[in-house]
Design a protein around this motif. Structure first.
Motif, mmCIF file in Angstrom:
data_model
loop_
_atom_site.group_PDB
_atom_site.id
_atom_site.type_symbol
_atom_site.label_atom_id
_atom_site.label_comp_id
_atom_site.label_asym_id
_atom_site.label_seq_id
_atom_site.Cartn_x
_atom_site.Cartn_y
_atom_site.Cartn_z
ATOM 1 N N ASP A 422 104.094 -5.952 -31.058
ATOM 2 C CA ASP A 422 103.465 -7.263 -31.216
ATOM 3 C C ASP A 422 102.259 -7.176 -32.148
ATOM 4 O OD1 ASP A 422 105.225 -8.691 -29.703
ATOM 5 O OD2 ASP A 422 104.018 -8.630 -27.871
ATOM 6 N N GLU A 423 101.686 -5.980 -32.280
ATOM 7 C CA GLU A 423 100.520 -5.796 -33.128
ATOM 8 C C GLU A 423 100.872 -5.239 -34.498
ATOM 9 O OE1 GLU A 423 97.267 -3.681 -31.194
ATOM 10 O OE2 GLU A 423 98.314 -3.898 -29.299
ATOM 11 N N VAL A 424 102.051 -4.657 -34.636
ATOM 12 C CA VAL A 424 102.414 -3.922 -35.844
ATOM 13 C C VAL A 424 103.641 -4.559 -36.488
ATOM 14 C CG1 VAL A 424 103.242 -1.715 -36.744
ATOM 15 C CG2 VAL A 424 101.474 -1.759 -34.969
ATOM 16 N N GLN A 425 103.558 -4.803 -37.774
ATOM 17 C CA GLN A 425 104.710 -5.274 -38.543
ATOM 18 C C GLN A 425 105.053 -4.219 -39.574
ATOM 19 O OE1 GLN A 425 103.524 -9.181 -39.982
ATOM 20 N NE2 GLN A 425 104.897 -10.097 -38.496
ATOM 21 N N SER A 426 106.119 -3.482 -39.305
ATOM 22 C CA SER A 426 106.541 -2.416 -40.198
ATOM 23 C C SER A 426 108.057 -2.332 -40.172
ATOM 24 C CB SER A 426 105.924 -1.070 -39.772
ATOM 25 O OG SER A 426 106.564 -0.003 -40.444
ATOM 26 N N SER A 427 108.674 -2.677 -41.290
ATOM 27 C CA SER A 427 110.129 -2.578 -41.368
ATOM 28 C C SER A 427 110.585 -1.143 -41.165
ATOM 29 C CB SER A 427 110.617 -3.091 -42.728
ATOM 30 O OG SER A 427 110.348 -4.464 -42.872
ATOM 31 N N ARG A 428 109.763 -0.196 -41.590
ATOM 32 C CA ARG A 428 110.114 1.217 -41.426
ATOM 33 C C ARG A 428 110.239 1.576 -39.946
ATOM 34 N NH1 ARG A 428 106.285 5.761 -42.051
ATOM 35 N NH2 ARG A 428 107.472 7.693 -42.216
ATOM 36 N N ILE A 429 109.272 1.169 -39.145
ATOM 37 C CA ILE A 429 109.316 1.470 -37.717
ATOM 38 C C ILE A 429 110.466 0.717 -37.056
ATOM 39 C CG2 ILE A 429 108.043 1.345 -35.544
ATOM 40 C CD1 ILE A 429 105.470 1.630 -37.182
ATOM 41 N N GLN A 430 110.655 -0.526 -37.436
ATOM 42 C CA GLN A 430 111.777 -1.281 -36.887
ATOM 43 C C GLN A 430 113.108 -0.612 -37.199
ATOM 44 O OE1 GLN A 430 111.090 -5.079 -38.680
ATOM 45 N NE2 GLN A 430 109.357 -5.579 -37.337
ATOM 46 N N GLY A 431 113.220 -0.042 -38.405
ATOM 47 C CA GLY A 431 114.441 0.654 -38.778
ATOM 48 C C GLY A 431 114.657 1.907 -37.953
ATOM 49 N N ILE A 432 113.576 2.629 -37.648
ATOM 50 C CA ILE A 432 113.688 3.823 -36.802
ATOM 51 C C ILE A 432 114.176 3.436 -35.410
ATOM 52 C CG2 ILE A 432 112.344 5.638 -35.661
ATOM 53 C CD1 ILE A 432 110.567 5.688 -38.192
ATOM 54 N N LEU A 433 113.616 2.377 -34.845
ATOM 55 C CA LEU A 433 114.042 1.927 -33.524
ATOM 56 C C LEU A 433 115.495 1.453 -33.542
ATOM 57 C CD1 LEU A 433 110.857 0.039 -32.282
ATOM 58 C CD2 LEU A 433 111.811 2.156 -31.349
ATOM 59 N N ALA A 434 115.889 0.795 -34.620
ATOM 60 C CA ALA A 434 117.281 0.348 -34.710
ATOM 61 C C ALA A 434 118.228 1.545 -34.746
ATOM 62 C CB ALA A 434 117.465 -0.512 -35.961
ATOM 63 N N GLY A 435 117.855 2.610 -35.445
ATOM 64 C CA GLY A 435 118.671 3.818 -35.460
ATOM 65 C C GLY A 435 118.758 4.456 -34.089
#
Length: 466
Positions: A422-435
């Motif tokens: 909720d505090e962080v907007q990072s497509s990179r981190i979102q991609g890691i979680l999706a993997g």
């Protein structure tokens, strides 16, 4: 009754500077493309604006002009208020429409609304932080981020006068603020706003008003560091081509200025990007070039980080021997401790980052349990101030644990990562979680895994709707 007599817009004419109407129209079209707008701006349109025939632009042009001149209003650009142009009936209709999103902040950040409301426009105000800087930048005659792109024709930019201490200090402050906001919130909500001070920085360089001395050196260094910061925001938000372009611009600036510190930084980030993009041999070469540039800078920590970048490239190539050698060098250099000559931008690099980067190498080599141990150390050592990095380390820990078969632990680490999103907007981190989710999906029937997958799906859906 409101008069309809055309009154020339002298303010807008001054903003055009020495550009011809056609040249300025090209600048407007380019600025429109940057924000996804399409306007058929030509010399005739610019002429109509300056003649006062267009007293208030339509919403598309309004968004473009406010993007070109962040911090200014339509009134500041010489236009009349919309309600005085369209009358009461039109105003009622306009009020019924959804208000257009302000373009200086195209992607509102989530999380702590107090921090966000105070800082959401900080980048477009980076050159307006005090009276001296405000007056100095206004005196340049190019506005703030006049919508020119890097490498825009010189004729498209009104010639600034002398650039001095205030302008350089404003650039340096912009770099610091970008890094601070990225540490707290990640890159996705910042990238487009950060591009405005970058354009202004290169407009100053292209104008050639400062050609020698300490001020010129600082101007080149701050412009290059700003390019790297904007490149990192592009990198972290998944815009790899944009990031590569910004890093190349910084490297060119470093070479022109003869600045080995800036050159080492540009190569360091280029190596990181190449690894993330799957260009592992390029990552090795860039890291080695960075080490050559940094060898006389008396900063063991910088050399340690560059050795870690090289290790990441070797790991991506599957070269365990090369990776181990580089990791050993990185640890030896790191143990020499910090130095007064360490670059300011390396404030993020401490024991947690060392552990996280080694975890990434171990993961690339398929040694998931060892990767998880290093990632866990990174999470417990990380200063909570670096919110984005803490979220990153937790996401990587969850992924390593999932691959290693520690399902309950992976789900728990995944929940901890989501706690920060909720505090962080990072497509990179979102991609890691999706993997990591893809790894866990076959184990959905495990209660802890199922609960995490449901929460992740709900969070992703809410983010998409937002």
């Amino acid at each position: 009754m409101v008069s309809t007599r055309a009154v020339p817009n002298h303010t807008f004419r001054r903003l055009r500077g020495r550009s011809s109407p056609g040249e300025f129209a090209a600048v407007v079209r380019r600025a429109a493309r940057e924000i996804g707008e399409q306007v058929a701006c030509d010399a005739r349109y610019i002429g109509r604006v300056e003649a006062g025939e267009i007293r208030c632009p339509n919403y598309a042009y309004e968004r473009v002009f406010l993007h070109m001149f962040p911090g200014l209003t339509l009134a500041d650009l010489g236009f009349s208020a919309r309600e005085t142009v369209r009358g009461r009936a039109s105003r009622a209709t306009a009020d019924a429409r959804p208000a257009p999103a302000p373009l200086s902040n195209p992607t509102p950040m989530r999380g702590d609304t107090g921090d966000i409301s105070e800082e959401s426009d900080v980048l477009r105000r980076a050159f307006m932080t005090n009276g001296t800087a405000s007056m100095a930048v206004a005196s340049l005659g190019i506005g703030i981020g006049v919508g020119i792109g890097i490498g825009a024709p010189a004729a498209a930019v009104p010639a600034p006068r002398q650039a001095g201490e205030a302008e350089v200090s404003a650039l340096e402050e912009a770099v610091r603020r970008i890094r601070l906001l990225d540490d707290r919130h990640g890159a996705d909500g910042l990238y487009r706003r950060a591009a405005q001070p970058l354009r202004t920085a290169y407009a100053l360089l292209d104008a050639g008003t400062v050609t020698r001395g300490a001020t010129a050196d600082r101007l080149h260094a701050s412009a290059g560091e700003l390019a790297i910061s904007v490149g990192w925001l592009a990198h972290d938000s998944g815009r790899f081509d944009d990031a590569r372009s910004h890093y190349a611009e910084a490297l060119a600036t470093a070479r022109v200025a003869g600045d080995p510190g800036l050159e080492a930084h540009a190569f360091c980030n280029t190596a990181f990007l190449a690894r993330d993009a799957g260009r592992h041999r390029e990552a090795v070469r860039a890291a080695q070039a960075g080490r050559r540039a940094a060898r006389d800078l008396a900063s063991p920590r910088l050399l340690s980080l560059l050795a870690l970048r090289e290790a990441g490239g070797w790991a991506g190539l599957g070269d365990r021997t090369g990776c181990e050698q580089s990791l050993g060098q990185a640890h030896t250099l790191f143990e020499q401790g910090p130095s007064d000559t360490d670059p300011e931008w390396m404030s993020f690099f401490g024991e947690p980052e060392l552990q996280a980067l080694e975890a990434q190498c171990r993961a690339a080599l398929g040694d998931w349990p060892t990767a998880a141990r290093h990632a866990y150390r990174a999470t417990i050592l990380q200063d909570p101030h670096f919110t984005r990095n803490l979220a990153l380390y937790r996401a990587e820990l969850a992924t390593d644990l999932a691959h290693a078969g520690f399902l309950d632990e992976a789900a728990a680490a995944g929940h901890q990562a989501l706690d920060l999103m909720d505090e962080v907007q990072s497509s990179r981190i979102q991609g890691i979680l999706a993997g990591m989710v893809r790894v866990l999906l076959p184990k959905r029937r495990t209660p802890e895994v199922g609960a995490f997958l449901d929460r992740h799906a709900s969070t992703a859906s809410a983010a998409h709707r937002g």
